[in-house]
Design a protein around this motif. Structure first.
Motif, mmCIF file in Angstrom:
data_model
loop_
_atom_site.group_PDB
_atom_site.id
_atom_site.type_symbol
_atom_site.label_atom_id
_atom_site.label_comp_id
_atom_site.label_asym_id
_atom_site.label_seq_id
_atom_site.Cartn_x
_atom_site.Cartn_y
_atom_site.Cartn_z
ATOM 1 N N LYS A 117 0.833 -1.208 0.000
ATOM 2 C CA LYS A 117 0.000 0.000 0.000
ATOM 3 C C LYS A 117 0.867 1.256 0.000
ATOM 4 C CE LYS A 117 -3.999 -2.093 2.295
ATOM 5 N NZ LYS A 117 -4.910 -2.033 3.475
ATOM 6 N N THR B 146 2.478 1.640 -3.463
ATOM 7 C CA THR B 146 1.454 2.048 -4.435
ATOM 8 C C THR B 146 1.119 3.520 -4.269
ATOM 9 O OG1 THR B 146 0.515 -0.185 -4.407
ATOM 10 C CG2 THR B 146 -0.863 1.582 -5.281
ATOM 11 N N PHE B 147 1.063 3.993 -3.032
ATOM 12 C CA PHE B 147 0.797 5.420 -2.774
ATOM 13 C C PHE B 147 1.939 6.284 -3.309
ATOM 14 C CE2 PHE B 147 1.414 9.120 0.034
ATOM 15 C CZ PHE B 147 0.221 9.791 -0.200
ATOM 16 N N PRO C 107 2.026 -5.669 -6.243
ATOM 17 C CA PRO C 107 0.883 -5.282 -5.408
ATOM 18 C C PRO C 107 -0.415 -5.159 -6.193
ATOM 19 C CG PRO C 107 2.790 -3.959 -4.838
ATOM 20 C CD PRO C 107 3.144 -4.726 -6.073
ATOM 21 N N MET D 285 -4.447 -6.381 -5.664
ATOM 22 C CA MET D 285 -5.594 -5.490 -5.797
ATOM 23 C C MET D 285 -6.614 -6.043 -6.785
ATOM 24 S SD MET D 285 -3.685 -1.764 -5.810
ATOM 25 C CE MET D 285 -5.250 -0.927 -6.101
#
Length: 311
Positions: A17, A20-21, A287, A291
């Motif tokens: 996460k 990805t951010f 990742p 998702m």
């Protein structure tokens, strides 16, 4: 071949996460710079005049820029080709002034300071040629993307294909954003470098994805969760990644440092692309698989369909 073997799996997916951010922030920043500052297109795209001149004793490039600015032609680019004896001058088109007259004015000005300067080569590129190169460049980029989608869709499940394409587009946009932010010249060689990065990055994604698919079929991985399986696959390919990308980056950096102005844009695009290609393959594409809901059942369905088709 392995330089070292990591005994414990690195928990990459536990930071999924966060990475990805970070990727989303850098992507938005790159798009922002592309929109606000734009790319500094070279004469090949915008049209203009490219001159190559030679000096007997060498020339001061900075002084040449100052002298050429007195002609008020706009954004004149002056760069040395290896040594300061061979100079390339790029002139933008000027409305109402023929390209031949522009080159003559430049040569007359340069001869006032250095009578020994000679004109080795001159090329005139019209606006229509520049527009055609932009169209062909975008077409080439689109064909590469479509080819990658088809290849990955045939070799893997659709989740792998979509994840790899998003990761590759992330790399391309980051490269373009860097060129827009620093206003480096965007030429045909830079475009070639971006196309090379696309192929290079998808190769890394295929290696990781192939190991992930193999892990799902191993009996010792049946009690592992999907994030643990992905972590094991990435960790297993880490030695190969360091050897491959380390040697490639060393070669590209040598081109960037010693290749001169002619290879600078190409080498810079590759340098940025290789670094972000590793990052996106490991910390963006993987990742995204989670998702998109990757599971054992997803991978078992295509295999079962193939077995039924054979029967």
């Amino acid at each position: 071949m392995e330089l070292f073997k990591i005994k414990r799996d690195i928990p990459f997916m536990s930071y999924g996460k966060l990475t990805t951010f970070i990727s989303l922030v850098t992507f938005i920043a790159a798009v922002f710079f592309l929109v606000t500052k734009g790319l500094n297109f070279s004469v090949e795209f915008t049209g203009g005049t490219v001159m190559e001149v030679q000096y007997q004793q060498g020339a001061d490039v900075n002084k040449m820029r100052e002298r050429l600015d007195t002609l008020k032609l706009g954004d004149v680019q002056v760069q040395a080709l290896g040594t300061n004896r061979h100079i390339m001058i790029r002139l933008p088109n000027k409305e109402g002034v023929p390209s031949a007259q522009l080159s003559n004015n430049v040569m007359n000005l340069l001869k006032q300071d250095s009578p020994d300067v000679t004109l080795r080569q001159v090329e005139f590129i019209g606006p229509q040629v520049g527009d055609e190169l932009v169209t062909n460049g975008l077409l080439a980029l689109g064909m590469v993307v479509v080819g990658i989608i088809i290849y990955l869709s045939m070799r893997f499940e659709w989740r792998f294909a979509v994840s790899a394409i998003i990761a590759n587009m992330h790399d391309v946009v980051i490269i373009l954003g860097c060129f827009a932010f620093f206003q480096w010249e965007f030429s045909l060689t830079v475009l070639a470098g971006i196309l090379a990065v696309l192929g290079y990055s998808v190769n890394e994604s295929v290696v990781v994805f192939d190991r992930i698919r193999e892990n799902f079929r191993k009996p010792q991985m049946r009690n592992k969760t999907v994030p643990q399986i992905i972590d094991n696959a990435i960790t297993a390919t880490m030695s190969r990644t360091i050897i491959t990308h380390g040697s490639t980056e060393a070669m590209v950096l040598s081109m960037l440092i010693f290749g001169g102005a002619a290879l600078h844009g190409f080498a810079m695009a590759l340098t940025i692309g290789i670094v972000f290609g590793i990052y996106s393959s490991v910390l963006v594409a993987s990742p995204l698989l989670l998702m998109f809901g990757l599971s054992r059942e997803n991978l078992a369905k295509p295999q079962k369909q193939k077995e039924e088709a054979v029967v």
